[in-house]
Design a protein around this motif. Structure first.
Motif, PDB file in Angstrom:
ATOM      1  N   THR A 166       1.032  -0.789  -0.276  1.00 36.49           N
ATOM      2  CA  THR A 166       0.287   0.162   0.116  1.00 36.49           C
ATOM      3  C   THR A 166       0.547   1.329  -0.061  1.00 36.49           C
ATOM      4  O   THR A 166       0.653   2.701  -0.661  1.00 36.49           O
ATOM      5  N   ALA A 167       1.603   1.751   0.712  1.00 40.25           N
ATOM      6  CA  ALA A 167       2.761   2.547   0.792  1.00 40.25           C
ATOM      7  C   ALA A 167       3.330   2.811  -0.710  1.00 40.25           C
ATOM      8  O   ALA A 167       3.587   3.459  -1.200  1.00 40.25           O
ATOM      9  N   TYR A 213       3.185   1.245  -3.503  1.00 41.00           N
ATOM     10  CA  TYR A 213       2.210   1.998  -4.320  1.00 41.00           C
ATOM     11  C   TYR A 213       2.045   3.106  -5.016  1.00 41.00           C
ATOM     12  O   TYR A 213       2.462   3.929  -6.099  1.00 41.00           O
ATOM     13  N   GLU A 214       1.717   4.351  -3.955  1.00 40.91           N
ATOM     14  CA  GLU A 214       2.384   5.739  -3.897  1.00 40.91           C
ATOM     15  C   GLU A 214       3.684   6.003  -5.037  1.00 40.91           C
ATOM     16  O   GLU A 214       3.219   7.323  -5.266  1.00 40.91           O
ATOM     17  N   LYS A 221       3.136   4.072  -8.625  1.00 40.46           N
ATOM     18  CA  LYS A 221       2.318   4.488 -10.062  1.00 40.46           C
ATOM     19  C   LYS A 221       2.950   5.733 -10.690  1.00 40.46           C
ATOM     20  O   LYS A 221       2.473   6.496 -11.738  1.00 40.46           O
ATOM     21  N   SER A 233      -8.482  -2.092  -8.149  1.00 34.73           N
ATOM     22  CA  SER A 233      -8.106  -0.548  -7.296  1.00 34.73           C
ATOM     23  C   SER A 233      -8.623  -0.702  -5.580  1.00 34.73           C
ATOM     24  O   SER A 233      -9.942  -1.728  -5.149  1.00 34.73           O
ATOM     25  N   ARG A 234      -8.318  -0.385  -4.801  1.00 36.14           N
ATOM     26  CA  ARG A 234      -9.072   0.195  -3.232  1.00 36.14           C
ATOM     27  C   ARG A 234     -10.276   0.258  -3.765  1.00 36.14           C
ATOM     28  O   ARG A 234     -10.878  -0.281  -2.575  1.00 36.14           O
ATOM     29  N   PRO A 250      -3.873   2.273  -6.419  1.00 36.34           N
ATOM     30  CA  PRO A 250      -4.415   2.939  -7.092  1.00 36.34           C
ATOM     31  C   PRO A 250      -4.818   2.974  -7.729  1.00 36.34           C
ATOM     32  O   PRO A 250      -4.333   2.050  -8.951  1.00 36.34           O
ATOM     33  N   ALA A 272       7.202  11.460  -5.853  1.00 38.20           N
ATOM     34  CA  ALA A 272       5.982  10.333  -5.328  1.00 38.20           C
ATOM     35  C   ALA A 272       5.207  11.204  -4.456  1.00 38.20           C
ATOM     36  O   ALA A 272       5.386  12.409  -3.786  1.00 38.20           O
TER      37      ALA A 272
END
Length: 452
Positions: free
Chosen positions: A88-89, A91-92, A95, A160-161, A168, A452
């Motif tokens: 989760t961290a 993917y930011e 992307k 996605s979420r 994302p 990011a």
């Protein structure tokens, strides 16, 4: 015809079906293939290498990687996280991938693999931001620059979420978009011929980031094109809880219901299979890519490799992504894997030589390649050599076949050959300017992380 002659190899560990270990032999290759092995061969070649002080091994084969993660390794903010929170961290950051990030991270990661004896890399790429370009084509071009044999994947995510997944919205695609681009990649880049430098597999990311429909349609498409299937499975207990909650069954039963077992399928990690599931993997010929260092770093668990090997489950070795390993050395994986299973399984653990075979013959089997993974006439000339006169190898000569796992190798190998071409010599890449690429890659990495 390009030709190479390795003259008077001190010890040749073939990893062939007879486990032959040969001494004081020559190896002659021509146009990428081994043509002859034996003492005092009569052939001459464009290049002859004195191997009289060398141990020679088949090229190592990496069966699971995420090369783009080279640019997100060693980040303090994710070091203490386990898989779901870790993903989760990150993917930011991920992307923001584009062609330049893919090009330079592939050059960096594959360059490191080559320096440590790996000659074939499978990369599981599944992050495709909108408008990012032809990431698979870019990756294959970078691999060609280095001279590494590349097995790429058209990975995918469609949850996605907002759909209950982890990534994302910007990095997921619809099933139709994924299948359409998968066909393009297969038709444009997959080469099924013996000696192929480029092959493609279809590789949806994981049961918690893709739909059942995508998994089912990917399996149908792969079999239509005669290519292999790959995904993450049974890496953590969180994944097991996810499939039980959403589908009412454990991960392997869920995947089997969608056509995802058989000799054309291999899973990354495979840590949390139970006894019955191990027998099912063996029965169906479904394989596992073992990633010992990544599994340890993310506190995921220890795969049951001794039991898998005893049952006949196909097993290969892998480094996994650099953000969960922080390196790209299969030689390091060999030794850590050997020691890990000695700790857990004692005398039931694979020997040093058996670990080497997982990284060569075993890995080739996962990729469906009969032309790599061992050294014999007719096989691809993929190999590496180590000068046995190194200080750190003094006292190791009783069993060169075991030494890479039991003792380990500090530093790069002395020579790496891929398809008959020398790509590493005296521990340095011959195909690129390492310092220049490292400088460009570091600059690109810094800009990528800053955005990011």
């Amino acid at each position: 015809m390009a030709s190479l002659l390795l003259r008077n190899i001190q010890t040749l560990i073939t990893c062939d079906e007879h486990d032959r270990i040969l001494h004081n032999v020559d190896l002659y290759c021509e146009d990428g293939f081994i043509k002859a092995i034996g003492p005092r061969l009569p052939q001459t070649a464009h290049r002859t290498v004195d191997a009289s002080h060398c141990w020679c091994y088949p090229g190592l084969i990496n069966t699971h990687h995420h090369l783009y993660q080279i640019f997100s390794r060693n980040l303090p903010q994710v070091q203490g996280l386990e898989l779901f929170d870790w993903l989760t961290a990150l993917y930011e950051i991920w992307k923001g991938l584009d062609e330049e990030v893919i090009r330079l991270s592939t050059l960096t990661g594959c360059g490191e693999l080559l320096k440590y004896g790996c000659t074939t890399c499978f990369d599981h790429h599944y992050v495709f931001p909108a408008g990012a370009g032809d990431l698979i084509g870019t990756q294959l071009e970078a691999a060609d620059t280095l001279g590494i044999r590349m097995f790429a994947s058209r990975g995918s995510m469609d949850l996605s979420r907002k759909d209950g997944g982890l990534p994302p919205d910007s990095v997921v695609q619809t099933v139709d978009e994924i299948l359409q681009d998968s066909r393009r990649v297969l038709e444009q880049y997959h080469d099924p011929r013996p000696g192929s430098m480029h092959q493609i597999t279809l590789a949806p990311c994981s049961p918690f980031s893709v739909s059942g429909e995508l998994l089912r349609q990917s399996a149908l498409l792969a079999r239509q094109y005669g290519v292999r299937l790959h995904t993450h499975l049974c890496e953590t207990k969180d994944e097991e809880h996810y499939t039980l909650e959403h589908y009412g069954v454990r991960p392997l039963e869920y995947m089997a219901s969608l056509g995802w077992t058989g000799p054309d399928v291999w899973y990354a990690h495979g840590i949390h299979f139970n006894d019955e599931e191990l027998r099912e993997l063996a029965r169906t010929g479904t394989g596992v890519a073992h990633c010992p260092i990544s599994n340890m770093k993310l506190s995921s668990g220890v795969a049951r490799i001794p039991e898998m090997c005893k049952l006949g489950v196909p097993v290969g070795l892998a480094v996994d992504g650099s953000a969960s390993n922080d390196g790209s050395s299969l030689l390091e994986e060999l030794r850590v894997g050997y020691l890990l299973h000695r700790l857990i399984s004692s005398e039931q653990a694979p020997t040093g030589y058996e670990m080497l075979k997982l990284a060569t013959r075993g890995s080739a089997r996962l990729l469906g390649r009969e032309d790599i993974g061992s050294l014999a006439e007719g096989k691809c000339a993929d190999l590496f050599m180590v000068d046995a006169r190194r200080l750190e190898l003094v006292g190791c000569s009783e069993s060169p076949a075991d030494a890479l796992a039991t003792v380990g190798l500090r530093g790069p190998v002395d020579l790496t050959v891929v398809h008959g071409k020398v790509v590493v010599e005296d521990g340095h890449l011959t195909t690129i300017d390492e310092a220049a690429i490292a400088e460009k890659a570091q600059s690109c990495c810094a800009a990528y992380l800053a955005n990011a």
